[in-house]
Design a protein around this motif. Structure first.
Motif, short mmCIF file in Angstrom:
data_model
loop_
_atom_site.label_atom_id
_atom_site.label_comp_id
_atom_site.label_asym_id
_atom_site.label_seq_id
_atom_site.Cartn_x
_atom_site.Cartn_y
_atom_site.Cartn_z
N PHE A 53 1.23 -1.14 -0.02
CA PHE A 53 -0.25 -0.44 0.00
C PHE A 53 0.83 0.84 -0.54
O PHE A 53 0.04 2.34 0.18
CB PHE A 53 -1.17 0.23 1.46
N GLU A 54 1.98 0.86 0.36
CA GLU A 54 3.11 2.73 0.06
C GLU A 54 3.69 2.84 -1.28
O GLU A 54 4.16 3.83 -1.78
CB GLU A 54 3.69 1.69 0.70
N LEU A 55 2.78 1.56 -2.19
CA LEU A 55 3.40 2.29 -3.79
C LEU A 55 2.91 3.69 -4.42
O LEU A 55 4.04 4.49 -4.95
CB LEU A 55 2.13 1.26 -4.67
N PRO A 56 2.07 4.23 -3.76
CA PRO A 56 1.91 5.71 -4.35
C PRO A 56 3.06 6.54 -3.29
O PRO A 56 3.86 7.29 -4.48
CB PRO A 56 0.50 6.23 -4.09
N ILE A 57 3.21 6.37 -2.67
CA ILE A 57 5.00 6.96 -1.63
C ILE A 57 5.67 6.72 -2.96
O ILE A 57 6.45 7.70 -2.91
CB ILE A 57 4.65 6.70 -0.69
N ILE A 59 8.13 9.56 -4.54
CA ILE A 59 9.33 9.74 -4.38
C ILE A 59 9.94 9.94 -5.74
O ILE A 59 11.17 10.98 -6.36
CB ILE A 59 9.93 8.84 -3.03
N LEU A 60 10.39 8.46 -6.57
CA LEU A 60 10.79 9.52 -8.12
C LEU A 60 10.50 9.66 -8.29
O LEU A 60 10.84 10.63 -9.53
CB LEU A 60 10.06 7.18 -8.39
N VAL A 61 9.12 10.17 -8.49
CA VAL A 61 9.17 11.76 -9.58
C VAL A 61 9.30 12.65 -9.37
O VAL A 61 10.22 14.02 -9.14
CB VAL A 61 7.34 11.94 -9.16
N ALA A 62 9.58 13.03 -7.47
CA ALA A 62 10.28 13.97 -6.99
C ALA A 62 11.70 14.12 -6.99
O ALA A 62 12.33 15.45 -7.32
CB ALA A 62 10.35 13.83 -5.38
N SER A 77 1.63 12.56 -7.75
CA SER A 77 2.99 12.95 -8.42
C SER A 77 3.25 13.61 -9.45
O SER A 77 4.64 14.28 -9.03
CB SER A 77 3.47 11.53 -9.34
N ARG A 78 2.02 13.87 -9.68
CA ARG A 78 2.04 15.33 -10.56
C ARG A 78 1.85 17.00 -9.77
O ARG A 78 2.44 18.18 -10.11
CB ARG A 78 0.62 15.41 -11.55
N PHE A 79 1.40 17.16 -8.59
CA PHE A 79 1.74 17.39 -7.93
C PHE A 79 2.95 17.96 -7.28
O PHE A 79 3.70 19.08 -6.56
CB PHE A 79 0.82 17.63 -6.38
N VAL A 80 4.09 16.80 -7.47
CA VAL A 80 5.55 16.89 -7.08
C VAL A 80 6.26 16.97 -8.44
O VAL A 80 7.36 17.79 -8.08
CB VAL A 80 6.00 16.27 -6.17
N ALA A 81 5.73 16.91 -9.37
CA ALA A 81 6.81 16.80 -10.45
C ALA A 81 7.08 18.31 -11.20
O ALA A 81 6.67 19.23 -10.39
CB ALA A 81 5.83 16.57 -11.59
N PRO A 82 8.04 18.41 -11.32
CA PRO A 82 8.55 19.68 -12.20
C PRO A 82 7.38 20.07 -12.65
O PRO A 82 7.06 19.80 -13.91
CB PRO A 82 10.08 19.68 -12.48
N LYS A 83 7.14 21.79 -13.01
CA LYS A 83 5.78 22.08 -14.10
C LYS A 83 6.34 21.89 -15.27
O LYS A 83 5.54 21.99 -16.09
CB LYS A 83 5.58 23.23 -13.27
N LYS A 84 7.69 22.65 -15.66
CA LYS A 84 7.88 22.61 -16.51
C LYS A 84 8.25 21.20 -17.36
O LYS A 84 7.39 21.21 -18.55
CB LYS A 84 9.45 22.70 -17.10
#
Length: 254
Positions: free
Chosen positions: A174-178, A182-185, A238-245
């Protein structure tokens, strides 16, 4: 004289960090032992509650057995300790956070704090899902295929080990979203790539479910299906932590 003081500065900071680490470890262990001591008088009741999903599926009068002569004492004590770890997980993480947080930047703190809270809640959700839904379904499935000539009398120690492994498997899954956030961040992947890899992720999820669950279809499906939903949640979060560009370019591509 100034050079000597400068040379002593790193050593002084190291000693301060070690003292702080010792203090945090002592607080963490003290909290864990306090909860463990409070649970010890209720060790048998905790075991009875944990055994309910299996006992409810056994024929009337069905009971567990203790192969080890001391198992009737040590197994509930072992369960009480793991229950104490489960309950004090937020406290233990708080002590770890208090030690690490001063060395983080403000942006890292804003990201790490919600991730820590979410990870604890998701782990609890995974364990609750395993206890209330998976265990009754698995034991019902297994008992249906037990020959009438065979009387099920599970060993209480092996049952606890089985349930704890299942709790750990579902809690970690259940930690998959976390993990995706993290990978995207970190910039290792993008939300667009996660969407493109959805098919591979589904195959991987079913492989993981087949490895870490008991050898029955019910538990495998009951782990794989939530993980697929959590994968989609991870993509959205992950879209909330991804670089906007990066995210804007990814959405703009055909």
């Amino acid at each position: 004289m100034q050079d000597a003081e400068t040379d002593d500065a790193p050593q002084t900071r190291l000693i301060d960090h070690l003292i702080e680490l010792r203090s945090r470890l002592m607080w963490a262990v003290a909290g864990l032992l306090l909860v463990f001591a409070a649970l010890m008088p209720f060790a048998a009741q905790i075991y009875n509650k944990l055994a309910l999903p299996l006992i409810s599926q056994l024929p009337e009068g069905g009971r567990m057995i203790a192969i080890d002569p001391a198992g009737g004492f040590f197994v509930p004590v072992k369960l009480a300790f793991f229950t104490a770890v489960f309950i004090t997980a937020p406290w233990l993480l708080y002590q770890a956070w208090s030690f690490v947080a001063p060395g983080l930047y403000r942006k890292e703190k804003r990201l790490a704090a919600p991730l820590l809270v979410s990870s604890v809640l998701l782990f609890y959700a995974g364990c609750a899902f395993a206890y209330f839904l998976v265990l009754p379904a698995v034991f019902h499935f297994l008992t249906q295929f037990t020959p009438e000539a065979v009387q099920m009398a599970p060993d209480l120690g092996k049952y606890v080990d089985f349930v704890l492994v299942l709790f750990l498997a579902f809690g970690a899954s259940f930690e998959l979203p976390i993990a995706l956030v993290i990978l995207v961040a970190l910039g290792w992947v993008t939300p667009k790539q996660l969407r493109e890899w959805r098919g591979y992720a589904v195959v991987g999820i079913f492989v993981i479910a087949a490895i870490i669950t008991p050898p029955d279809v019910v538990s495998q499906l009951m782990l794989a299906i939530p993980m697929m939903a959590l994968y989609e949640i991870g993509i959205i979060a992950s879209r909330f932590v991804a670089p906007k560009k990066v995210e804007t370019e990814g959405d703009a591509e055909p």
